[in-house]
Design a protein around this motif. Structure first.
Motif, short mmCIF file in Angstrom:
data_model
loop_
_atom_site.label_atom_id
_atom_site.label_comp_id
_atom_site.label_asym_id
_atom_site.label_seq_id
_atom_site.Cartn_x
_atom_site.Cartn_y
_atom_site.Cartn_z
N GLU A 68 37.57 72.03 14.41
CA GLU A 68 39.00 71.91 14.11
C GLU A 68 39.76 71.44 15.36
O GLU A 68 40.65 70.60 15.27
CB GLU A 68 39.53 73.27 13.62
N THR A 69 39.36 71.99 16.50
CA THR A 69 40.02 71.60 17.76
C THR A 69 39.78 70.11 18.02
O THR A 69 40.70 69.38 18.37
CB THR A 69 39.47 72.45 18.93
N LEU A 70 38.55 69.67 17.81
CA LEU A 70 38.21 68.26 18.01
C LEU A 70 39.08 67.37 17.10
O LEU A 70 39.64 66.37 17.53
CB LEU A 70 36.72 68.03 17.69
N ARG A 71 39.19 67.80 15.84
CA ARG A 71 39.97 67.01 14.88
C ARG A 71 41.42 66.86 15.37
O ARG A 71 41.99 65.78 15.35
CB ARG A 71 39.94 67.70 13.51
N ARG A 72 41.96 67.97 15.84
CA ARG A 72 43.36 67.93 16.28
C ARG A 72 43.55 67.12 17.55
O ARG A 72 44.54 66.42 17.73
CB ARG A 72 43.90 69.34 16.46
N ILE A 73 42.59 67.23 18.46
CA ILE A 73 42.70 66.46 19.70
C ILE A 73 42.67 64.97 19.38
O ILE A 73 43.46 64.19 19.88
CB ILE A 73 41.54 66.82 20.67
N LYS A 74 41.76 64.57 18.49
CA LYS A 74 41.64 63.16 18.15
C LYS A 74 42.89 62.67 17.42
O LYS A 74 43.24 61.49 17.49
CB LYS A 74 40.40 62.92 17.28
N GLN A 75 43.54 63.62 16.72
CA GLN A 75 44.79 63.26 16.04
C GLN A 75 45.88 62.97 17.07
O GLN A 75 46.65 62.03 16.93
CB GLN A 75 45.24 64.44 15.20
N ILE A 76 45.92 63.80 18.11
CA ILE A 76 46.94 63.61 19.15
C ILE A 76 46.65 62.32 19.92
O ILE A 76 47.52 61.51 20.15
CB ILE A 76 46.98 64.81 20.12
N GLU A 81 38.12 61.34 25.40
CA GLU A 81 36.68 61.49 25.19
C GLU A 81 36.33 62.97 25.18
O GLU A 81 36.68 63.70 26.11
CB GLU A 81 35.90 60.76 26.29
N VAL A 82 35.66 63.41 24.13
CA VAL A 82 35.35 64.83 24.00
C VAL A 82 33.84 65.04 24.07
O VAL A 82 33.08 64.38 23.36
CB VAL A 82 35.88 65.39 22.66
N ILE A 83 33.43 65.95 24.96
CA ILE A 83 32.01 66.28 25.09
C ILE A 83 31.85 67.71 24.57
O ILE A 83 32.48 68.64 25.10
CB ILE A 83 31.58 66.18 26.57
N MET A 84 31.06 67.88 23.52
CA MET A 84 30.92 69.20 22.92
C MET A 84 29.90 70.03 23.71
O MET A 84 28.89 69.50 24.19
CB MET A 84 30.44 69.10 21.47
N ILE A 85 30.17 71.32 23.82
CA ILE A 85 29.20 72.22 24.45
C ILE A 85 28.59 73.05 23.32
O ILE A 85 29.32 73.72 22.57
CB ILE A 85 29.89 73.16 25.45
N ALA A 97 30.44 66.87 14.67
CA ALA A 97 31.32 66.49 15.77
C ALA A 97 31.09 65.03 16.14
O ALA A 97 32.04 64.27 16.39
CB ALA A 97 31.09 67.40 16.98
N GLY A 98 29.81 64.63 16.15
CA GLY A 98 29.50 63.24 16.49
C GLY A 98 30.16 62.28 15.51
O GLY A 98 30.76 61.27 15.90
N SER A 99 30.12 62.64 14.23
CA SER A 99 30.72 61.75 13.24
C SER A 99 32.24 61.75 13.36
O SER A 99 32.91 60.87 12.83
CB SER A 99 30.29 62.17 11.84
N MET A 100 32.79 62.76 14.04
CA MET A 100 34.26 62.80 14.20
C MET A 100 34.70 62.19 15.52
O MET A 100 35.84 62.35 15.93
CB MET A 100 34.75 64.23 14.12
N GLY A 101 33.80 61.54 16.20
CA GLY A 101 34.21 60.80 17.40
C GLY A 101 33.94 61.50 18.72
O GLY A 101 34.41 61.03 19.75
N ALA A 102 33.18 62.63 18.71
CA ALA A 102 32.84 63.24 19.99
C ALA A 102 31.88 62.30 20.72
O ALA A 102 31.06 61.64 20.10
CB ALA A 102 32.19 64.60 19.79
#
Ligand SMILES: Nc1ncnc2c1ncn2[C@@H]1O[C@H](COP(=O)(O)OP(=O)(O)OP(=O)(O)O)[C@@H](O)[C@H]1O
Ligand SMILES: [Mg+2]
Length: 452
Positions: A68-76, A81-85, A97-102
């Protein structure tokens, strides 16, 4: 020599120990790093600070999880560039997450080398994208800087109205960003792929504006050697931006009114009625209500255009935006001039904050560009600033239509505020400089509600 680009990094993880160790590693490498202990806090941070790269924990309790955080960041900002842990058993989430642009995902425990390699990869990706943008010279894709309350309200309103077809009237002094905002409304709307057509009503001679807006048929008037498609037609499916609308002649105002009411018009010299689907955004730096009073602007047209009003306050009323605007223009012009990133000395910033900026953001932008080119060192100091800024407290800036007592108070208020800022809010030093007791300074600060 050009310095390598150092992205601003944010770490979002509910585990304080991960935040701390990652922050330590990255700061040792010279990165600017912030941390947030929840998805919500991270999203808030991204919305208010210039962040380039985010490390984001995929599993976080409560509120927003990693996805959800990734989705919102990409919206802003899709450019972050987001690297997931990721920990155990989160493979499916990582794929999502990869499919959402991480950009990628790193497994716990984190390896120092891989962390640094990933940041490097993200930085290069961002740099390539920015270089491409500069090449395209598309100023409009550039961000709207502003974390002050009025700017945040304007940005929220833009997001709200962009998807609609509502007509927008943007007002504000020269250089406050009217065109930038107009484009943002278009760019966030479903019309974004169609044209954004700008018409500067003040720059076109009165006798040509109708042909400019609605086009003309061949032979419609002397010099009309071929058919011409007007701006309304060019903007079909998209947005027309009528800039400086207060400068339209009465006859043009009447024609524009009809085009807005009936969504149709004729080319000059043509009988065929043309229908278009156009969203209208208009702008002016004049007071349209006063123009109406003076019979210079049609009231009915005003109500047609002003469905959603957006007023951009002058820069002097949102000085909290100055540091980020200055940083934005410094980054841009240092890059364009192949200089390493320059800084502004604290005292110089205080002087910039106190200036009244009659030309608003355009004046600031031009000044920063000049400073980047001319300043011989990489910190801009008070003595590098144009002379008029250092005389900012001159009487010319204090409105004359009021009693002397009030004018004196205003001067006193600004003078004290400026001294405090110049002295980094050191009370003892400021009182000494002003030649008054500290208690007296405190009393005056309370009287004028001067706060840091
Ligand atoms: N909030 C902002 N963030 C970043 N850049 C900005 C911002 N506001 C304005 N600018 C920049 O400042 C310059 C002036 O903005 P713009 O042309 O939109 O102003 P304007 O209100 O249309 O001015 P005018 O009334 O003189 O036409 C542009 O280069 C624009 O990109
Ligand atoms: Mg403009």
């Amino acid at each position: 020599m050009k310095e390598p680009f150092k992205p601003n990094i944010l770490i979002i993880d509910d585990e304080a120990s991960i935040c701390e160790s990652l922050q330590g590693i990255l700061e040792d490498e010279g990165y600017n790093v912030a941390t947030a202990c929840s998805g919500e806090a991270g999203v808030r941070h991204v919305a208010s600070e210039p962040i380039d790269v985010v490390f984001l924990d995929i599993l976080m309790p409560g509120g927003f999880d990693g996805i959800e955080t990734l989705r919102r960041i990409k919206q802003i900002s899709p450019d972050i560039e987001v690297i997931m842990i990721t920990g155990h058993g989160t493979f499916e989430l990582a794929l999502e997450a990869g499919s959402m642009g991480a950009l990628d995902f790193l497994g716990k425990p984190l390896s120092l080398d891989i962390v640094l390699a990933k940041v490097e990869e993200a930085a290069q990706k961002i740099e390539r994208r920015r270089a491409q943008l500069t090449q395209e010279n598309s100023e409009f894709e550039r961000p709207i800087i502003g974390t002050s309350r009025p700017m945040q309200e304007i940005l929220a309103k833009i997001r709200q109205i962009a998807p609609t077809n509502g007509r927008v009237l943007i007002t504000g002094e020269s250089g406050t960003g009217k065109e930038l905002i107009a484009y943002a409304v278009h760019n966030l709307s479903p019309r974004q792929k169609a044209a954004f057509v700008k018409v500067n009503c003040a720059a076109i001679p009165t006798d040509l504006i109708e042909s400019e807006l609605f086009g003309h048929e061949r032979g419609a008037f002397t010099g009309a050697s071929s058919r011409r498609i007007g701006k309304f037609e060019q903007a079909d499916g998209g947005t027309i931006f009528l800039d400086e609308i207060a400068d339209m002649s009465p006859s043009t105002q009447a024609k524009v009114l009809r085009a807005l009411e009936e969504h149709e018009f004729e080319r000059v010299g043509g009988g065929q009625t043309i229908r278009v689907d156009v969203r209208v955004i208009s702008a002016t730096n004049k007071d349209l209500e006063a123009e109406i009073q003076g019979d210079k602007f049609r009231e009915d047209l005003y109500y047609r255009l002003n469905v959603v009003p957006l007023h951009l306050p002058p820069l002097r009323e949102r000085v909290t935006d100055l540091p980020s605007l200055i940083d934005h223009f410094l980054t841009r012009f240092c890059r364009e001039n192949q200089k390493s990133k320059m800084l502004v000395h604290e005292k110089a910033l205080a002087v910039l904050k106190g200036y009244s900026w009659p030309g608003n953001i355009r004046e600031l932008r031009n000044m920063i560009e000049r400073l980047v080119i001319l300043c011989p060192h990489d910190t801009i100091r008070v003595d590098n600033l144009p002379i008029e800024l250092n005389h900012r407290d001159n009487l010319a800036q204090i409105s004359t239509e009021r009693p002397l007592r009030e004018a004196k108070s205003e001067f006193e208020y600004r003078f004290i505020q400026n001294c405090l800022e110049t002295n980094g809010w050191n009370i003892t030093e400021t009182a000494r400089q002003l030649g008054i007791e500290r208690t007296n300074l405190h009393r005056k600060m309370r009287q004028y509600d001067i706060k840091r």
